[in-house]
Design an enzyme around this catalytic site. Structure first.
Site, short mmCIF file in Angstrom:
data_model
loop_
_atom_site.label_atom_id
_atom_site.label_comp_id
_atom_site.label_asym_id
_atom_site.label_seq_id
_atom_site.Cartn_x
_atom_site.Cartn_y
_atom_site.Cartn_z
N GLU A 5 46.82 25.07 59.14
CA GLU A 5 46.51 24.02 60.18
C GLU A 5 45.98 22.54 59.78
O GLU A 5 46.46 21.56 59.98
CB GLU A 5 45.75 24.49 61.49
N HIS A 40 36.27 25.73 65.94
CA HIS A 40 37.71 25.88 66.08
C HIS A 40 38.17 27.21 65.84
O HIS A 40 39.21 27.70 66.34
CB HIS A 40 38.35 24.67 65.25
N GLU A 47 37.87 29.35 68.43
CA GLU A 47 38.69 29.21 69.24
C GLU A 47 39.93 30.24 68.93
O GLU A 47 40.62 30.90 70.00
CB GLU A 47 39.22 27.72 69.55
N HIS A 48 40.46 30.22 67.63
CA HIS A 48 41.61 30.96 67.34
C HIS A 48 41.12 32.32 67.53
O HIS A 48 42.02 33.17 68.06
CB HIS A 48 41.64 30.88 66.02
#
Lengths: 450, 435
Positions: free
Chosen positions: A144, A64, A67-68
Site C-alpha cells: 500500500e 494504520h 486498522e488492517h
C-alpha cells in the site's frame, strides 16, 4: 418513502441538526444518532481517537497497521468472517486512518444494523492478533505504501513537505508510516496499540439513517455497553516550536512536469464561538480557489497562463496544528521560481487591497448551497459528526461554524492574509522531475556528461 | 483506507418488494430528446444530466481527441457569456456544473437549489452550455496546451501506461483502444470542434435525466429549454464491432517504480448482452466482491502480495473490457501472475460453488437499497437507462434477474465467454524486455 418535508425556509432547521440525538454510555462510549428516513438504509461508523499523531518514534504507521488487523478475526468471529457476514447482509464496509483518528464503517439495509453493531462491538475488545496474520498483513501495508506514496511523485512531495514543515509535531510522520518502521514492526507493536487505545471511552459511535434513536441507544447498550472502559494514557501535548525563517526543499522523482507546494503554518479551530482566524482563512481559500474564475485560476491559468493547474487548501478542524497551502504546476516555459513569484503577487494583492463584497457573497452562496447538497449523502453527514467529535470539538459546534463562516468580513480576510501568509511561516517544496529511463537525457538545463 | 474503491458496474435495479422504487416518468420532448424524470420533493434541490453519444469512440482515427476537447470546451464560452461569467454566475447561486466523459457517452450535469431564483439562473446557463457553445479560439489554444502537458505527465505514470497498452492489446484498432497522442492534439482546430458538435449533439440523440424538486410540468419545460436549440443533426452512426482475442498476449514495459502494474483481460460484454447477469454475479465471486472475492483471498489475504486486486466487466455500447488488475512489488511479479492466472483458470474450469453463489446473490440483492439511496445515484441510473435504451421496467426486474442466476448459468457463461488462454497481459514495471 419520500415525503414533502422541507422547503427552503426550513433550511435553518436542517442546518441546526434538529434530528440528532446523543447519549454517553456508562463505559464512556459516546453514541450519536442522526435520523434520516429518505431511504431504508443505515450507516454505522465508529471513530477511535487514536491516529498516527499518537505514535512514537520507530513505530510510525502502527495506527494504520492496526486498522488492517481489525479485519483479522476475534475469539468468536474467525479471520475473514467479519467481511463475509457484512457482505452476506448486503453491506459495504471499510475503514480509514488519519493523523487524528481511526474509523470503521458499514453501510447496510436498515434491517441489518444489529448485526453490524454486534460485529463492531466484538472487535472493540476481542481482537485476536496472531503472528501469522500479522506477517502477511504487514506485507500488504508495504504494498500500500509503495502504491500510495513511493511510486507517486506528488504524494512523495507532500510527505517530505510535512516532514520539513513540522519539526516536533508528529504530523511530520506519514500516516502510512516510514518504510523502515513497517519493515521492523512486530505483532507486539500492534497488540500494544490495540490495548492502549481501543476502548469505549476513547470512541464515538455515529449511526445515521432510517432508524429510531431510542432503539439504537438500546442496541448500543446491549452490544457496546458491556465492554469495560479502558485506562487511557495521558495525551502528550505538542507545541510546534516557532519557525524562524523560510524552509525550502527539493524532491527528485520520476515525472514530466515540476510541481510547487507552498504551505504556511496556520491556526485551527479551538473555540467555535470565539475564534475568527480559521473562518477567515476558509473564506480566503474560497476567494482564491472557490470556483473556476476565482482569483488563482482566472489570473494564473487562464489569463497569464503561467500554470496549467493551481489550487489553495485549508482544513480548519484538526487535533493538531494546520497549514494554509497553495499548489501549482508551471506551464511550459515558466520556471518554478516565476510561478512562485506570481502566486506571491496574488497573495500580496489581498494583503494590500483586500477582497470585494462580491467575492464574499459568492463564497457565502456556495457555503449555503453546500449545506443543502450535503443532505443528499448520509455517509458524509455521519462523517462530519464523527470527525468534529474526534478532533475535540462537538457536533453542536457544526451550526456555529456555519453561522460564523457566513459572518466573515472583508476586513477579517485581509487581516488574516496579512497575519498568516508570512515568509517566516512558509515551507516551499518543489518536485524536480526525473526522466524515466537512465539513458534518456536529463532535462531542464542540468549539466550532462558526454 | 484499507482498499481503494473497486470500480463496480453501473447496472442494477430495484429490489422489488423490499421497498418502494422511485417512479420513473418518461416522455419525448418536442425537440426529440428522450426524458427520464423522478419527482422528489424531499430536498430543496434539482439534479440534471444531459447525455449524448459523443464519447471518445466517436472520434475519427485521424482526429483523435476532438470528442474530448469538444466536451471539455462546452462550458468555456457560450453565446452572451465568457468562461468567467459562466463560473461566477454559477457560483453566485451555489450551482455546480460537472461533466463526465467516457468512450460512449459525453454528459453534462447540473446540481442546483430548486428555489426559482437560483434554479432559473442555473438552468439558463446549462441551456446555453448545451446549445450555444462558442469554442473560443484562444480558449482552445490554451486548453490544448494544458491537455498536452497533462498527457506528457501521464506518460510517466505506470497507471496510465498500463491502461494505454491494455486498451491497445484488448481492442486493437477499435476506437475503445484509442488513446490520444500529443501529435493528435496538436492538429485539432476550432472547425473540428464545431463540426463534431453539429454532428454529435443533436436533440434526437440527447437523453435528459431529471431528479428532484420540480413538478412534471416544470420538468417538461426544462427538458425542452435544454434541448430545443440543439443542432439539427441526423442520428449518430453506430460504433464498429469489437473483435475478440484469439490468442494470449503478454507485453512488459520497463518503469523505475518499485511496484509493477499488471492488467489482464479481453473484450467482455455489451450492455444488452444476454449473459450479463450470470457474468455479473459470477464476477462478484471471482474479483468483484471486494474482500470476499477469490482473487482478493488468493493474492492478498493468503499471500499478502498486493493491496488491491479486482476484476470487472465494463458493459458498453459495444463489448467493453473484462479486466483484472493488481499492483505488486517488482520482485514478485511472476509469482503474483501465476497466482492470478491459476485462480482464473480454476474459476473457469471448475466453476462456482452453491455457497459462493448464495453469498453473491445475498450481497447483490440485499445491498440494492444502497445503490439508490441518494438523488445523485438515481440520476446516474436514469441516464444509463436512457442512454442504453434499457426498458423502463428494467430496474424493477433486476432482483428477479439476479435471483434467476444459478450455478449452471454462471459456469456456462464463463466457459463460453472467458478463455484464459486468449487474454492480454500488460505489465508496467521492472526492467523487463518485451517477450
Amino acid at each position: 418513502m419520500r415525503f414533502y418535508a422541507f422547503c427552503l425556509g426550513l433550511l435553518i432547521a436542517i442546518g441546526a441538526q434538529a434530528e440528532v440525538f446523543e447519549q454517553t454510555l456508562s463505559n464512556g462510549l459516546k453514541v450519536i444518532v442522526k435520523e434520516d428516513r429518505r431511504a431504508p438504509v443505515v450507516v454505522q461508523q465508529i471513530w477511535y481517537r487514536a491516529g498516527s499523531m499518537d505514535e512514537m518514534t520507530g513505530v510510525t504507521g502502527v495506527a494504520h497497521v492496526l486498522e488492517h488487523m481489525m479485519f483479522k478475526g476475534t475469539k468468536e468471529v474467525p479471520v475473514g468472517e467479519f467481511s463475509r457476514r457484512i457482505a452476506a447482509a448486503g453491506g459495504r464496509e471499510n475503514a480509514f486512518t488519519s493523523y487524528d483518528y481511526t474509523a470503521y464503517f458499514q453501510q447496510l439495509h436498515k434491517s441489518q444494523l444489529e448485526l453490524a453493531m454486534q460485529l463492531e462491538a466484538d472487535r472493540m475488545h476481542n481482537l485476536r492478533l496472531s503472528d501469522e496474520e500479522f506477517a502477511k498483513e504487514i506485507r500488504v501495508v508495504m504494498e500500500e505504501r509503495r502504491w500510495r506514496t513511493d511510486d507517486d511523485a506528488r504524494a512523495l512531495l507532500d510527505e517530505r513537505l510535512m516532514a520539513t514543515a513540522y519539526q516536533e509535531h508528529p504530523y511530520r510522520n506519514p500516516i502510512v508510516g516510514w518504510m523502515n518502521d513497517l519493515k521492523n514492526m512486530t505483532a507486539d507493536d500492534a497488540r500494544l496499540w490495540y490495548q492502549t487505545w481501543y476502548a469505549p471511552n476513547n470512541a464515538t459511535l455515529v449511526i445515521a439513517g432510517d432508524v429510531d434513536a431510542k432503539q439504537v441507544f438500546a442496541l448500543a447498550r446491549k452490544y457496546y455497553g458491556r465492554i469495560r472502559a479502558g485506562k487511557l494514557p495521558a495525551r502528550k501535548h505538542y507545541e510546534e516550536p516557532a519557525q524562524l525563517g523560510i524552509k525550502r526543499i527539493v524532491v527528485k522523482a520520476p515525472a514530466e512536469l515540476p510541481h510547487l507546494v507552498m504551505a504556511y503554518h496556520a491556526p485551527t479551530l479551538r473555540d467555535a464561538e470565539k475564534d475568527w482566524q480559521p473562518y477567515a482563512l476558509s473564506v480566503l481559500a474560497g476567494v482564491l480557489d472557490g470556483n473556476d474564475s476565482a482569483r488563482l485560476n482566472k489570473s494564473l491559468v487562464r489569463e497569464r497562463q503561467v500554470a496549467t493547474s493551481i489550487g489553495a487548501g485549508y482544513a480548519n478542524t484538526s487535533r493538531g496544528p494546520t497549514m494554509f497551502s497553495l499548489e501549482a504546476t508551471p506551464a511550459a516555459g515558466t520556471s518554478v521560481e516565476a510561478l512562485e513569484a506570481a502566486i506571491r503577487e496574488q497573495l500580496q494583492m489581498i494583503v494590500r487591497d483586500g477582497v470585494s463584497e462580491e467575492e464574499l457573497r459568492r463564497v457565502r452562496a456556495q457555503v449555503t448551497a453546500a449545506e443543502v447538497y450535503k443532505l443528499d449523502s448520509l455517509f458524509y453527514q455521519a462523517m462530519q459528526i464523527g470527525q468534529i467529535e474526534s478532533i475535540g470539538l462537538s457536533q453542536h459546534d457544526l451550526p456555529v461554524i456555519l453561522r460564523k463562516l457566513q459572518a466573515v468580513t472583508a476586513e477579517q480576510v485581509q487581516a488574516v492574509a496579512r497575519d498568516i501568509l508570512r515568509d517566516d511561516q512558509l515551507t516551499v517544496a518543489v518536485l524536480d522531475p526525473q526522466p524515466l529511463a537512465a539513458e534518456k537525457p536529463q532535462q531542464g538545463g542540468h549539466a550532462h556528461a558526454h | 483506507m484499507r482498499t481503494k474503491l473497486i470500480p463496480f458496474v453501473l447496472l442494477c435495479g430495484f429490489a422489488a418488494g423490499a421497498f418502494a422504487t422511485p417512479q420513473i416518468q418518461h416522455w419525448q420532448a418536442a425537440s426529440g430528446a428522450r426524458v427520464y424524470f423522478v419527482q422528489d420533493h424531499n430536498l430543496p434541490m434539482l439534479d440534471v444530466a444531459v447525455s449524448f453519444p459523443a464519447g471518445s469512440a466517436y472520434d475519427k482515427a485521424d482526429k483523435n481527441g476532438v470528442a474530448g476537447l469538444t466536451h471539455g470546451l462546452l462550458d468555456l464560452g457560450v453565446q452572451g457569456m465568457n468562461e468567467d461569467d459562466i463560473a461566477r454566475k454559477l457560483a453566485d447561486v451555489g450551482a455546480r456544473i460537472a461533466s463526465s466523459f467516457d468512450a460512449d457517452r459525453s454528459a453534462v450535469t447540473l446540481r442546483t437549489l430548486s428555489s426559482a431564483a437560483e434554479r432559473d439562473v442555473a438552468l439558463d446557463i446549462l441551456a446555453r452550455v448545451l446549445q450555444k457553445p462558442l469554442f473560443p479560439q484562444e480558449v482552445l489554444v490554451r486548453e490544448k496546451t494544458r491537455l498536452i502537458a497533462s498527457l506528457r505527465e501521464a506518460e510517466t505514470k505506470p497507471e496510465f501506461l498500463s491502461e494505454k497498452a491494455f486498451g491497445k492489446a484488448v481492442f486493437g484498432s477499435h476506437p475503445y483502444g484509442w488513446q490520444s497522442e500529443v501529435a493528435d492534439i496538436e492538429k485539432i482546430q476550432r472547425d473540428d470542434l464545431q463540426a463534431f458538435f453539429r454532428s454529435h449533439y443533436g436533440a434526437q440523440d440527447a437523453v435528459v435525466a431529471l431528479m428532484g424538486d420540480v413538478t412534471r410540468q416544470q420538468a417538461e419545460a426544462i427538458a425542452q429549454q435544454l434541448t430545443a436549440q440543439l443542432p439539427r443533426s441526423g442520428s449518430v452512426t453506430s460504433l464498429p464491432a469489437v473483435v475478440g482475442l484469439q490468442t494470449g498476449y503478454e507485453q512488459r514495459i520497463p518503469h523505475p517504480a518499485s511496484q509493477s502494474h499488471i492488467l489482464i483481460g479481453a473484450p467482455g460484454i455489451a450492455r444488452n448482452d444476454p449473459d450479463y447477469f450470470p457474468l455479473y454475479v459470477g464476477n462478484y465471486i471471482l474479483g468483484g466482491g471486494g474482500f470476499v472475492s477469490r482473487l482478493m483471498n488468493e493474492v492478498r489475504e493468503k499471500r499478502g502480495m498486493a493491496y488491491s486486486v479486482y476484476s470487472y466487466f465494463m458493459p458498453m455500447q459495444q463489448p467493453g473490457a473484462f479486466q483484472i488488475g493488481l499492483q505488486t512489488k517488482n520482485e514478485q511479479v511472476d509469482e503474483a501472475l501465476q497466482v492470478v492466472r491459476a485462480t482464473v483458470r480454476d474459476f473457469v474450469a471448475k466453476g462456482v460453488t452453491d455457497a459462493e453463489l448464495r453469498a453473491a446473490k445475498q450481497n447483490i440483492i440485499g445491498g440494492f437499497p444502497l445503490r439508490i439511496d441518494s438523488n445523485r445515484k438515481i440520476l446516474e441510473y436514469l441516464s444509463v437507462i436512457g442512454f442504453y435504451n434499457l426498458p423502463l421496467t428494467y430496474l424493477d426486474d433486476f432482483q428477479a434477474r439476479v435471483e434467476q442466476v444459478n450455478v449452471r448459468s454462471v459456469n456456462d457463461a464463463f466457459r463460453r465467454r472467458i478463455n484464459p488462454d486468449a487474454m492480454a497481459t500488460v505489465i508496467v514495471g521492472g526492467q523487463g524486455a518485451a517477450k
